[in-house]
Design a protein around this motif. Structure first.
Motif, PDB file in Angstrom:
ATOM      1  N   SER A   1       0.879  -1.185   0.077  1.00 23.97           N
ATOM      2  CA  SER A   1      -0.094  -0.013  -0.027  1.00 23.97           C
ATOM      3  C   SER A   1       0.746   1.170   0.024  1.00 23.97           C
ATOM      4  O   SER A   1       1.896   1.333   0.758  1.00 23.97           O
ATOM      5  CB  SER A   1      -0.762  -0.097   1.216  1.00 23.97           C
ATOM      6  N   GLU A   2       0.419   2.297  -0.510  1.00 25.95           N
ATOM      7  CA  GLU A   2       0.912   3.800  -0.699  1.00 25.95           C
ATOM      8  C   GLU A   2       0.305   4.454   0.202  1.00 25.95           C
ATOM      9  O   GLU A   2       0.449   5.721   0.393  1.00 25.95           O
ATOM     10  CB  GLU A   2       1.043   4.215  -2.001  1.00 25.95           C
ATOM     11  N   GLN A   3      -0.333   3.963   1.333  1.00 28.03           N
ATOM     12  CA  GLN A   3      -0.920   4.828   2.402  1.00 28.03           C
ATOM     13  C   GLN A   3       0.050   5.656   3.074  1.00 28.03           C
ATOM     14  O   GLN A   3       1.084   5.475   3.419  1.00 28.03           O
ATOM     15  CB  GLN A   3      -1.284   3.944   3.494  1.00 28.03           C
ATOM     16  N   VAL A   4      -0.150   7.029   3.044  1.00 27.70           N
ATOM     17  CA  VAL A   4       0.521   7.956   3.740  1.00 27.70           C
ATOM     18  C   VAL A   4       0.408   7.956   5.230  1.00 27.70           C
ATOM     19  O   VAL A   4      -0.872   7.700   5.578  1.00 27.70           O
ATOM     20  CB  VAL A   4       0.260   9.346   3.110  1.00 27.70           C
ATOM     21  N   ILE A   5       1.297   8.019   5.967  1.00 25.44           N
ATOM     22  CA  ILE A   5       1.335   8.303   7.465  1.00 25.44           C
ATOM     23  C   ILE A   5       1.655   9.430   7.804  1.00 25.44           C
ATOM     24  O   ILE A   5       2.696   9.912   7.821  1.00 25.44           O
ATOM     25  CB  ILE A   5       2.130   7.090   8.334  1.00 25.44           C
ATOM     26  N   SER A   6       0.575  10.211   8.449  1.00 28.91           N
ATOM     27  CA  SER A   6       0.590  11.549   8.664  1.00 28.91           C
ATOM     28  C   SER A   6       1.703  11.761   9.879  1.00 28.91           C
ATOM     29  O   SER A   6       1.910  10.822  10.855  1.00 28.91           O
ATOM     30  CB  SER A   6      -0.619  12.395   8.873  1.00 28.91           C
ATOM     31  N   GLN A   7       1.925  13.000  10.354  1.00 38.55           N
ATOM     32  CA  GLN A   7       2.620  13.504  11.358  1.00 38.55           C
ATOM     33  C   GLN A   7       1.752  13.192  12.732  1.00 38.55           C
ATOM     34  O   GLN A   7       2.247  12.623  13.674  1.00 38.55           O
ATOM     35  CB  GLN A   7       3.312  14.740  11.244  1.00 38.55           C
ATOM     36  N   THR A   8       0.601  13.325  12.346  1.00 37.07           N
ATOM     37  CA  THR A   8      -0.389  13.149  13.835  1.00 37.07           C
ATOM     38  C   THR A   8      -0.491  11.925  14.143  1.00 37.07           C
ATOM     39  O   THR A   8      -0.575  11.545  15.147  1.00 37.07           O
ATOM     40  CB  THR A   8      -1.703  13.781  13.306  1.00 37.07           C
ATOM     41  N   MET A   9      -0.515  10.884  13.151  1.00 38.86           N
ATOM     42  CA  MET A   9      -0.541   9.358  13.056  1.00 38.86           C
ATOM     43  C   MET A   9       0.827   8.907  13.944  1.00 38.86           C
ATOM     44  O   MET A   9       0.795   8.181  14.601  1.00 38.86           O
ATOM     45  CB  MET A   9      -0.877   8.684  11.835  1.00 38.86           C
ATOM     46  N   GLU A  10       1.904   9.469  13.416  1.00 33.15           N
ATOM     47  CA  GLU A  10       3.073   9.016  13.908  1.00 33.15           C
ATOM     48  C   GLU A  10       3.201   9.366  15.409  1.00 33.15           C
ATOM     49  O   GLU A  10       3.713   8.813  16.161  1.00 33.15           O
ATOM     50  CB  GLU A  10       4.289   9.774  13.187  1.00 33.15           C
ATOM     51  N   GLU A  11       2.685  10.336  15.715  1.00 29.97           N
ATOM     52  CA  GLU A  11       2.656  11.001  17.283  1.00 29.97           C
ATOM     53  C   GLU A  11       1.823  10.157  17.930  1.00 29.97           C
ATOM     54  O   GLU A  11       2.147   9.722  19.329  1.00 29.97           O
ATOM     55  CB  GLU A  11       2.189  12.440  17.243  1.00 29.97           C
ATOM     56  N   TYR A  12       0.787   9.490  17.422  1.00 29.39           N
ATOM     57  CA  TYR A  12      -0.183   8.670  18.154  1.00 29.39           C
ATOM     58  C   TYR A  12       0.611   7.381  18.356  1.00 29.39           C
ATOM     59  O   TYR A  12       0.536   6.708  19.208  1.00 29.39           O
ATOM     60  CB  TYR A  12      -1.480   8.547  17.126  1.00 29.39           C
ATOM     61  N   PHE A  13       1.102   6.918  17.068  1.00 22.31           N
ATOM     62  CA  PHE A  13       1.766   5.542  17.251  1.00 22.31           C
ATOM     63  C   PHE A  13       2.952   5.592  18.357  1.00 22.31           C
ATOM     64  O   PHE A  13       3.480   4.496  18.985  1.00 22.31           O
ATOM     65  CB  PHE A  13       2.515   5.221  15.842  1.00 22.31           C
ATOM     66  N   ALA A  14       3.590   6.833  18.589  1.00 26.98           N
ATOM     67  CA  ALA A  14       4.828   6.776  19.423  1.00 26.98           C
ATOM     68  C   ALA A  14       4.390   6.544  20.636  1.00 26.98           C
ATOM     69  O   ALA A  14       5.296   6.289  21.585  1.00 26.98           O
ATOM     70  CB  ALA A  14       5.505   8.376  19.145  1.00 26.98           C
ATOM     71  N   LYS A  15       3.101   6.571  20.965  1.00 23.87           N
ATOM     72  CA  LYS A  15       2.634   6.402  22.382  1.00 23.87           C
ATOM     73  C   LYS A  15       2.305   4.784  22.830  1.00 23.87           C
ATOM     74  O   LYS A  15       1.986   4.590  23.729  1.00 23.87           O
ATOM     75  CB  LYS A  15       1.482   7.134  22.675  1.00 23.87           C
ATOM     76  N   LEU A  16       2.375   4.131  21.798  1.00 21.59           N
ATOM     77  CA  LEU A  16       1.933   2.710  21.843  1.00 21.59           C
ATOM     78  C   LEU A  16       3.250   1.957  21.791  1.00 21.59           C
ATOM     79  O   LEU A  16       4.404   2.236  21.334  1.00 21.59           O
ATOM     80  CB  LEU A  16       1.189   2.560  20.673  1.00 21.59           C
ATOM     81  N   PRO A  17       3.175   0.424  22.091  1.00 19.01           N
ATOM     82  CA  PRO A  17       4.231  -0.250  21.976  1.00 19.01           C
ATOM     83  C   PRO A  17       4.572  -0.681  20.389  1.00 19.01           C
ATOM     84  O   PRO A  17       3.792  -0.063  19.547  1.00 19.01           O
ATOM     85  CB  PRO A  17       3.550  -1.733  22.248  1.00 19.01           C
ATOM     86  N   PRO A  18       6.026  -0.641  20.178  1.00 19.08           N
ATOM     87  CA  PRO A  18       6.531  -0.579  18.666  1.00 19.08           C
ATOM     88  C   PRO A  18       5.487  -1.361  17.706  1.00 19.08           C
ATOM     89  O   PRO A  18       4.992  -2.339  17.939  1.00 19.08           O
ATOM     90  CB  PRO A  18       7.857  -1.269  18.712  1.00 19.08           C
ATOM     91  N   LEU A  19       5.141  -0.419  16.546  1.00 16.92           N
ATOM     92  CA  LEU A  19       4.423  -1.269  15.339  1.00 16.92           C
ATOM     93  C   LEU A  19       5.116  -1.235  14.121  1.00 16.92           C
ATOM     94  O   LEU A  19       6.123  -0.287  13.952  1.00 16.92           O
ATOM     95  CB  LEU A  19       3.255  -0.434  15.425  1.00 16.92           C
TER      96      LEU A  19
END
Length: 279
Positions: free
Chosen positions: A8-26
């Motif tokens: 997939s060429e799904q774009v990961i926004s900065q907002t989503m990256e900040e959200y993922f940073a609060k979770l266990p590693p993905l």
């Protein structure tokens, strides 16, 4: 771990990256899958696919129409054991939905409160079924409030549901239509400040209808529709099935012409004008 979208060429926004940073590693495939689903579901993603135990509750405030009202309901402990008081009429308010889907709230005015003493919903049933349900409850009824579309004639019988119900002994009071949905929702919000719920009867699912939920749950989960294009909430309600219980509540909010200051007592065996011979 199976929620991955590698090709997939799904774009990961900065907002989503900040959200993922609060979770266990993905890994990247997991992040792409999550972003794709979020674009479809919006904040409902936190309910459908929560990443933490707290997420399903965080979205309740943002999208639910009655979230703030239920915060007060719980804070004031207005959900519990609410008895049906003998001699006080039981009013009903209805929603008549598509595919013969109906929702019914049962109410009593007691001690300055509007007590929700019972709830019933079902689908693909005729009016006869609901008349039997009312009879089986054994209540002494007051006014039966119905939405305005009960006056629409059905193709087969050539009669309105109002007329058909009257022939069965069930007499409805049709509630005038409100032009804007948000006005009806606002009237329901105000009414909820006066409501106490019986938890067992008002939140019991219909065992004969696998898609049914309790009326209290419906009201809590009644929410706005998420618009993936504008990335925001629409004013229109989501078609989740929760709208029927909410619409039946709005019917009461729009049609209720009784005061909360005192209860009206029924005397003797005299039936009310709204349900002659039906108790």
């Amino acid at each position: 771990k199976d929620n991955r979208l590698a090709e997939s060429e799904q774009v990961i926004s900065q907002t989503m990256e900040e959200y993922f940073a609060k979770l266990p590693p993905l890994d990247l495939a997991q992040k792409k899958w999550y972003c794709t689903q979020y674009e479809k579901l919006g904040p409902d993603m936190l309910v459908e696919h929560p990443s933490t135990e707290d997420e399903p509750f965080s979205v309740a405030i943002e999208g639910a129409y009655f979230a703030h009202q239920f915060i007060r309901v719980y804070a004031e402990k207005r959900i519990g054991a609410v008895p049906v008081v003998d001699g006080v009429p039981v009013h009903t308010s209805w929603d008549i939905g598509m595919h013969d889907y109906m929702a019914i709230w049962f109410w009593q005015i007691v001690d300055g409160w509007l007590n929700a003493v019972d709830y019933y919903e079902n689908s693909d049933q005729g009016l006869e079924h609901y008349v039997r349900i009312l009879e089986s409850r054994g209540y002494r009824y007051g006014t039966h409030y119905a939405p305005h579309d009960i006056n629409v004639k059905e193709v087969g019988p050539g009669k309105t549901r109002l007329e058909q119900a009257a022939e069965m002994g069930l007499r409805f009071k049709a509630v005038p239509r409100i032009g804007k949905k948000m006005d009806a929702i606002e009237s329901a919000r105000k009414l909820l400040d006066h409501v106490r719920f019986d938890e067992s009867r008002c939140n019991a699912a219909n065992p004969l209808n696998p898609n049914s939920k309790g009326g209290i749950t419906h009201l809590e989960e009644y929410r706005k529709k998420w618009n993936a294009l504008t990335v925001g909430w629409n004013d229109d309600p989501a078609e989740t099935g929760d709208q029927h219980a909410a619409d039946a509540l709005m019917t009461m909010a729009q049609g209720c012409d009784v005061k909360f200051t005192r209860e009206t007592m029924l005397g003797g065996d005299k039936p009310s004008d709204w349900c002659k011979g039906r108790w």
